[in-house]
Each structure stands twice: as C-alpha cells, then as structure tokens.
Design an enzyme around this catalytic site. Structure first.
Site, mmCIF file in Angstrom:
data_model
loop_
_atom_site.group_PDB
_atom_site.id
_atom_site.type_symbol
_atom_site.label_atom_id
_atom_site.label_comp_id
_atom_site.label_asym_id
_atom_site.label_seq_id
_atom_site.Cartn_x
_atom_site.Cartn_y
_atom_site.Cartn_z
ATOM 1 N N ASN A 163 0.876 -1.177 0.000
ATOM 2 C CA ASN A 163 0.000 0.000 0.000
ATOM 3 C C ASN A 163 0.912 1.226 0.000
ATOM 4 O OD1 ASN A 163 -1.823 2.039 0.465
ATOM 5 N ND2 ASN A 163 -2.403 1.375 2.533
ATOM 6 N N TRP A 164 1.041 1.828 -1.173
ATOM 7 C CA TRP A 164 1.971 2.961 -1.298
ATOM 8 C C TRP A 164 1.436 4.223 -0.628
ATOM 9 C CZ3 TRP A 164 4.242 3.020 -7.005
ATOM 10 C CH2 TRP A 164 5.024 1.867 -7.183
ATOM 11 N N LYS A 165 0.151 4.244 -0.327
ATOM 12 C CA LYS A 165 -0.483 5.448 0.237
ATOM 13 C C LYS A 165 -0.161 6.648 -0.663
ATOM 14 C CE LYS A 165 -0.405 3.283 4.744
ATOM 15 N NZ LYS A 165 -0.417 3.427 6.183
ATOM 16 N N HIS A 206 -9.841 1.495 4.319
ATOM 17 C CA HIS A 206 -8.604 1.646 5.094
ATOM 18 C C HIS A 206 -8.876 2.582 6.275
ATOM 19 C CE1 HIS A 206 -4.549 2.722 6.253
ATOM 20 N NE2 HIS A 206 -4.149 1.633 5.641
ATOM 21 N N GLU A 259 -7.311 4.946 7.421
ATOM 22 C CA GLU A 259 -7.070 6.371 7.126
ATOM 23 C C GLU A 259 -8.261 6.986 6.404
ATOM 24 O OE1 GLU A 259 -3.261 5.732 5.253
ATOM 25 O OE2 GLU A 259 -2.435 5.155 7.196
ATOM 26 N N GLU A 293 -6.204 -4.850 10.147
ATOM 27 C CA GLU A 293 -5.179 -3.854 10.430
ATOM 28 C C GLU A 293 -5.509 -3.126 11.727
ATOM 29 O OE1 GLU A 293 -2.893 -2.627 6.629
ATOM 30 O OE2 GLU A 293 -4.601 -1.312 6.831
ATOM 31 N N GLY A 326 1.839 2.084 10.884
ATOM 32 C CA GLY A 326 2.826 3.159 10.824
ATOM 33 C C GLY A 326 3.466 3.486 12.160
ATOM 34 N N SER A 375 2.642 -2.285 10.388
ATOM 35 C CA SER A 375 4.077 -2.386 10.690
ATOM 36 C C SER A 375 4.646 -3.767 10.398
ATOM 37 C CB SER A 375 4.349 -1.983 12.143
ATOM 38 O OG SER A 375 3.968 -0.638 12.354
ATOM 39 N N GLY A 402 2.567 -1.179 4.319
ATOM 40 C CA GLY A 402 2.700 0.232 4.006
ATOM 41 C C GLY A 402 4.158 0.615 3.832
HETATM 42 P P1 PGA Z 1 2.336 0.127 7.686
HETATM 43 O O1 PGA Z 1 0.935 0.417 6.944
HETATM 44 O O2 PGA Z 1 2.870 -1.183 7.136
HETATM 45 O O3 PGA Z 1 3.218 1.291 7.319
HETATM 46 O O4 PGA Z 1 2.055 0.036 9.147
HETATM 47 C C1 PGA Z 1 0.044 -0.616 6.672
HETATM 48 C C2 PGA Z 1 -1.233 -0.046 6.086
HETATM 49 O O5 PGA Z 1 -1.671 1.032 6.542
HETATM 50 O O6 PGA Z 1 -1.834 -0.636 5.173
#
Ligand code: PGA
Length: 250
Positions: A11-13, A96, A98, A167, A173, A211, A232
C-alpha cells in the site's frame, strides 16, 4: 493445511513520483525470480496508467487504494470502479483506517464500495481493525465483526470473492506489530464470521497489516489464518518489500 497461497499487497499510500515509481518497480521486477506468492502494489490513482505499463506482463499485479461508492455522475474528485477497470486493476483497498478516520467513511459506505469493486470484477480488500482505546476496552472482536458484518450483509453470495485485511489501527505506521497470537486470534474470529456467511470461507484470504516487516513477517505468516500481508512503509523500499515477498514464498 489450507490451499490458500499467500497474498502480499503493498500500500503505497500518498507516496511516489513518476521517477521514483519507475525505479522502485524496476528494482522489484529484477528481484522477483524467487517470489512464488501472489503480489500486488496499490498505488495512487494518478499513477495507475504508469503502473499498468510498468507491470504489464510481470508477476506483480496492480491495485488501487480506494473507489467511489457511486457508479458515475456529479461526484467531483471521485474515481469509479469502471475507471479502475480501464487500467486492469486487480485489487482495490476499501475502508482503510485512514479513509475511515480522515474521510469519515462508515461501515455502510465501505460495504457499498466493496460492492462496486466486485461488480467491476475487482477484488475489494476490505480493511477492518480496532483502535488502541477499543482494544484496551476489550472491544476488538465487537469492532471488527461489526465492520465485516456490513460488508457481508451488502455482498451476499459474492462474499467469498473478497479479501479481508485485519489492520489494528494502533499498529499502522507505528512500528508496533501485533503479536502472531493477537493476529491469529482476530483472524480466526473473522474466518468464523465468514464461515457463517458462505460455504467458501476457506477461499477468502485474510491479510494482516500494521508495521509488517521482514523481521516480524515470518511468525505472522506462519499462523493458520494469516494468509498474507498489507504492507505500508516496507512496500516503499524494494529490498524491504522483496524480503517480505520471499518470506511469503516459503
Ligand atoms: P504500515 O501500513 O505497514 O506502514 O504500518 C500498513 C497499512 O496502513 O496498510
């Protein structure tokens, strides 16, 4: 033993540029020889055309990070499932944390987005997960079951076509990975919920995200109901992502 082969999604965000994407993908493709799991990168909408080109004919598949709940029309700024289909998108993240947090996406909206993706032949990757406060209040199961129930309710017999990503919000993150036991416990709850809805729950990949790193992935991926990862930060560096893909290929 299950027959699900592992699925690893980056997931490049909101990261990348034309130049950075090109070099990241060329490094990834050069390192895919030992990779036998399913793998995809979920990229910003602006780069779908670029990535469709870069990934053509490769084993790395293309994903998007969101989709509109509407089919078409006066929805400024939104992107429809049919548009994603134009770029041969195979996976689309929906719900997600976010999006739920910064865009107030409800369980019902996320369920509709999953429906739109499925109708366009795109696999929705439905994200569920509890906040730290919810975990500490003992509400983890209640929260993830509520989030998944909305998607099951809206998608009926198609439910075996989705991917689920657990998640925990406190792990995204933050460098705080869930323990393999914590992940497996929630994944088993989600599997049981799917089993009550479809005879094909064994086909549904349930990914862990939060993470995930080369150091933590092997024990997580060894859990019976952890079928892959949604990654991520570690998906933005070729060597990190390739290390994860190799772990998932064992
Ligand atoms: P992260 O993000 O691996 O940086 O914790 C995962 C995600 O939000 O899909």
């Amino acid at each position: 033993m299950t027959m699900r082969s592992k699925l690893m999604l980056g997931n490049w965000k909101m990261n990348g540029s034309l130049a950075d994407n090109a070099s990241l993908v060329s490094e990834l493709l050069a390192g895919m020889a030992g990779v036998h799991c399913h793998a995809a990168v979920c990229v910003p909408t602006a780069y779908l055309a670029q990535l469709q080109n870069l990934l053509a004919g490769s084993a790395l598949e293309l994903g998007a990070q969101d989709v509109s709940a509407h089919e078409s029309g006066p929805f400024t700024g939104e992107v429809s499932a049919k548009m994603l289909q134009d770029f041969a998108v195979r996976y689309c993240i929906v719900g997600h944390s976010e999006r739920r947090r910064y865009h107030a996406e409800s369980d019902a909206l996320v369920a509709t987005k999953a429906q739109r993706a499925l109708a366009a032949g795109i696999t929705p990757v439905v994200c569920v997960g509890e906040s730290l406060a919810e975990r500490e209040a003992g509400q983890t199961e209640r929260v993830v079951k509520r989030q998944l129930a909305a998607v099951i309710h809206a998608n009926g017999h198609c439910i075996s076509e989705i991917v689920v990503a657990y998640e925990p919000v406190w792990a995204i993150g933050t460098g705080l990975t869930a323990t393999p036991e914590q992940a497996q416990q929630v994944h088993a709850v989600l599997r049981a919920q799917l089993q009550a809805a479809t005879a094909h729950a064994d086909r549904v990949s349930i990914l862990y995200g939060g993470s995930m790193s080369a150091a933590t992935s092997a024990d997580l991926l060894a859990q019976p109901d952890v079928d892959g990862g949604l990654i991520g930060a570690a998906a933005l560096k070729a060597s990190d992502f390739l290390a994860l893909l190799e772990t998932a290929s064992r």
